[in-house]
Motif scaffolding. Structure first.
Motif, PDB file in Angstrom:
ATOM      1  N   ASN A   9     120.526  32.254  51.497  1.00 52.23           N
ATOM      2  CA  ASN A   9     120.825  32.125  49.960  1.00 52.23           C
ATOM      3  C   ASN A   9     122.305  32.868  49.826  1.00 52.23           C
ATOM      4  O   ASN A   9     121.966  34.253  49.784  1.00 52.23           O
ATOM      5  N   LYS A  11     123.887  33.122  47.104  1.00 52.10           N
ATOM      6  CA  LYS A  11     123.748  33.425  45.328  1.00 52.10           C
ATOM      7  C   LYS A  11     125.238  32.841  44.983  1.00 52.10           C
ATOM      8  O   LYS A  11     125.951  31.921  45.439  1.00 52.10           O
ATOM      9  N   HIS A  95     113.739  31.685  42.276  1.00 56.72           N
ATOM     10  CA  HIS A  95     114.036  33.002  42.802  1.00 56.72           C
ATOM     11  C   HIS A  95     114.206  34.123  41.949  1.00 56.72           C
ATOM     12  O   HIS A  95     114.055  33.715  40.425  1.00 56.72           O
ATOM     13  N   GLU A  97     115.774  36.392  40.858  1.00 53.60           N
ATOM     14  CA  GLU A  97     117.019  36.466  39.946  1.00 53.60           C
ATOM     15  C   GLU A  97     117.003  35.579  38.983  1.00 53.60           C
ATOM     16  O   GLU A  97     117.492  35.883  37.775  1.00 53.60           O
ATOM     17  N   GLU A 167     109.155  36.899  48.284  1.00 48.29           N
ATOM     18  CA  GLU A 167     110.241  38.032  48.534  1.00 48.29           C
ATOM     19  C   GLU A 167     109.891  39.157  47.345  1.00 48.29           C
ATOM     20  O   GLU A 167     110.012  39.059  46.116  1.00 48.29           O
ATOM     21  N   ALA A 171     112.537  44.453  47.431  1.00 41.49           N
ATOM     22  CA  ALA A 171     113.305  44.552  48.874  1.00 41.49           C
ATOM     23  C   ALA A 171     114.439  43.859  48.808  1.00 41.49           C
ATOM     24  O   ALA A 171     115.472  43.650  49.605  1.00 41.49           O
ATOM     25  N   ILE A 172     114.722  43.093  47.756  1.00 40.08           N
ATOM     26  CA  ILE A 172     116.114  42.173  47.550  1.00 40.08           C
ATOM     27  C   ILE A 172     117.224  43.123  47.149  1.00 40.08           C
ATOM     28  O   ILE A 172     117.231  43.546  46.236  1.00 40.08           O
ATOM     29  N   GLY A 173     118.158  42.934  48.245  1.00 40.83           N
ATOM     30  CA  GLY A 173     119.301  43.522  48.052  1.00 40.83           C
ATOM     31  C   GLY A 173     119.504  45.343  48.094  1.00 40.83           C
ATOM     32  O   GLY A 173     120.240  45.659  47.759  1.00 40.83           O
ATOM     33  N   GLY A 212     113.833  39.548  51.639  1.00 44.19           N
ATOM     34  CA  GLY A 212     114.220  40.836  51.259  1.00 44.19           C
ATOM     35  C   GLY A 212     114.630  41.678  52.247  1.00 44.19           C
ATOM     36  O   GLY A 212     114.145  42.167  53.149  1.00 44.19           O
ATOM     37  N   SER A 213     116.088  42.028  52.060  1.00 46.56           N
ATOM     38  CA  SER A 213     116.804  42.910  53.119  1.00 46.56           C
ATOM     39  C   SER A 213     116.580  42.413  54.770  1.00 46.56           C
ATOM     40  O   SER A 213     116.365  43.301  55.628  1.00 46.56           O
ATOM     41  N   VAL A 214     116.295  41.199  54.694  1.00 45.07           N
ATOM     42  CA  VAL A 214     116.341  40.896  56.362  1.00 45.07           C
ATOM     43  C   VAL A 214     117.552  40.883  56.957  1.00 45.07           C
ATOM     44  O   VAL A 214     118.794  40.347  56.467  1.00 45.07           O
ATOM     45  N   LEU A 232     114.217  33.953  54.415  1.00 44.83           N
ATOM     46  CA  LEU A 232     115.214  33.607  53.192  1.00 44.83           C
ATOM     47  C   LEU A 232     116.076  34.877  53.217  1.00 44.83           C
ATOM     48  O   LEU A 232     115.630  36.112  52.749  1.00 44.83           O
ATOM     49  N   VAL A 233     117.168  34.694  53.543  1.00 39.19           N
ATOM     50  CA  VAL A 233     118.185  35.860  53.560  1.00 39.19           C
ATOM     51  C   VAL A 233     119.338  35.590  52.913  1.00 39.19           C
ATOM     52  O   VAL A 233     120.171  34.570  52.713  1.00 39.19           O
ATOM     53  N   GLY A 234     119.488  36.738  52.010  1.00 38.02           N
ATOM     54  CA  GLY A 234     120.711  36.910  51.096  1.00 38.02           C
ATOM     55  C   GLY A 234     121.933  37.616  51.594  1.00 38.02           C
ATOM     56  O   GLY A 234     122.628  36.951  52.525  1.00 38.02           O
ATOM     57  N   GLY A 235     121.977  38.889  51.623  1.00 33.54           N
ATOM     58  CA  GLY A 235     123.492  39.658  51.749  1.00 33.54           C
ATOM     59  C   GLY A 235     123.703  39.453  53.456  1.00 33.54           C
ATOM     60  O   GLY A 235     124.765  39.071  53.526  1.00 33.54           O
TER      61      GLY A 235
END
Ligand code: PGA
Length: 255
Positions: A9, A11, A95, A97, A167, A171-173, A212-214, A232-235
Motif C-alpha cells: 500500500n 498511500k 483502510h 486512514e 491492521e 501499529a500502522i506507521g 502494521g509496521s511489517v 499488507l505493507v505500507g512504509g
C-alpha cells in the motif's frame, strides 16, 4: 492450503515515473516467485502505467479506494469499473486512514466491497482497532462490528475469494508491530467469525493478512502463525528491495 498474499500500500507516495521505475526493478527481484500472490497499490494516477509495467509478470495492481457508484457527479472519486479498465485487479477498501481521516463508515465499506465485487475486482478489506479500543479490551468486538457490517450481504463464494487485512491502528506507521501472538489471536478470531457467518469453506479459504509496521525482519515470524496468510505493507513497500524481501519471507517453503 491458502496461497500467501502480500500487498504493498503505497498511500500518497510515488509519481507515475517512480511507479514504473520501481516495478521494473521489483519485477526482476520477484521473477522467480511463483507461490505468493503479489499486489501493488499505487496512487490512482499510476494505476494504468503500473498495470502496463507488470503486464507479463505475476504482480497484480490494486486501487487504494473506490467509490461505490458506477459513475455520476462525485467530484474527485473513481469507480470500480474505471479501476478495472485501467488494469487494476484488486482494491483496498476501508483502510484506517480512510476511516479516521476521511470519515469512512462500515456502511461505506460495505457498499464499496459490493461495487468492487460487481466489477470483478478482488477487495482487500481492512479492519482493526485503535489503541484506546485495545486498552479497553474491545479489540474483538470492534473486529466483529467492522466485519459484520462491512461484509453484510456477501455470498460465501465472494468471502472465500477476498482478502481481509487485520491492521491494528496503533501499529500502522509507528514502527511498533503487533506481536505474532497478538496477530494470531485476532486472525483466528476473524477466521472463526467468517466460518460462523459464511460457512467453513469461506472462512478457511479467505486470506487474512496482517498489516502494521511489517518489515523484512519481522515478516517470517508473523506469517509463520497459522492464521496469518500474508501482509499488507505500507512504509517498507516503498523500497523495491525491502518489499521483495518481504515477499521472499512469505513464501510457503520458507516458513
Ligand atoms: P505500515 O502501513 O506498514 O507503514 O505500518 C501499513 C498500512 O497502512 O497498510
Amino acid at each position: 492450503m491458502r496461497t500467501p498474499f502480500v500487498a504493498a500500500n503505497w498511500k500518497m507516495y510515488k509519481t507515475v515515473a517512480e511507479t514504473v521505475a520501481y516495478l521494473r526493478d521489483f519485477g526482476t527481484l520477484v521473477s522467480a516467485v511463483d507461490d505468493v500472490e503479489i499486489v501493488v497499490a499505487p496512487p490512482f494516477v499510476g494505476v494504468h502505467a503500473a498495470a502496463e509495467a507488470v503486464r507479463d509478470t505475476r504482480v497484480g495492481i490494486a486501487g487504494q479506494d473506490l467509490h461505490w457508484e458506477r459513475e455520476g457527479a462525485f467530484t474527485g472519486e473513481i469507480s470500480a469499473g474505471m479501476l478495472k479498465e485501467a488494469g487494476a485487479r484488486y482494491v483496498i477498501i476501508g483502510h484506517s486512514e480512510r476511516r479516521t481521516k476521511f470519515g469512512e463508515t462500515d456502511e461505506h465499506v460495505n457498499r464499496k466491497v459490493k461495487a468492487a465485487v460487481g466489477a470483478g475486482l478482488t477487495p482487500i478489506v481492512c479492519v482493526g482497532e485503535t489503541l484506546e479500543e485495545r486498552e479497553r479490551e474491545q479489540t474483538l468486538s470492534v473486529l466483529d462490528r467492522q466485519l459484520r457490517l462491512g461484509l453484510d450481504g456477501l455470498s460465501a463464494d465472494t468471502v472465500a475469494a477476498l482478502a481481509v487485512a487485520y491492521e491494528p491502528v496503533w501499529a500502522i506507521g509507528t514502527g511498533r508491530n503487533a506481536t505474532s501472538a497478538q496477530a494470531q489471536e485476532a486472525h483466528a478470531h476473524i477466521r472463526d467469525r467468517l466460518r460462523e457467518w459464511f460457512g467453513a469453506e469461506a472462512g478457511d479459504s479467505c486470506r487474512v493478512l496482517y498489516g502494521g509496521s511489517v518489515k523484512p525482519a519481522n515478516t517470517r515470524e508473523l506469517v509463520s502463525q497459522a492464521d496469518v496468510d500474508g501482509a499488507l505493507v505500507g512504509g517498507a513497500s516503498l523500497d523495491a528491495k525491502a518489499f521483495a524481501e518481504i515477499v521472499a519471507a512469505s513464501r510457503p517453503g520458507r516458513i
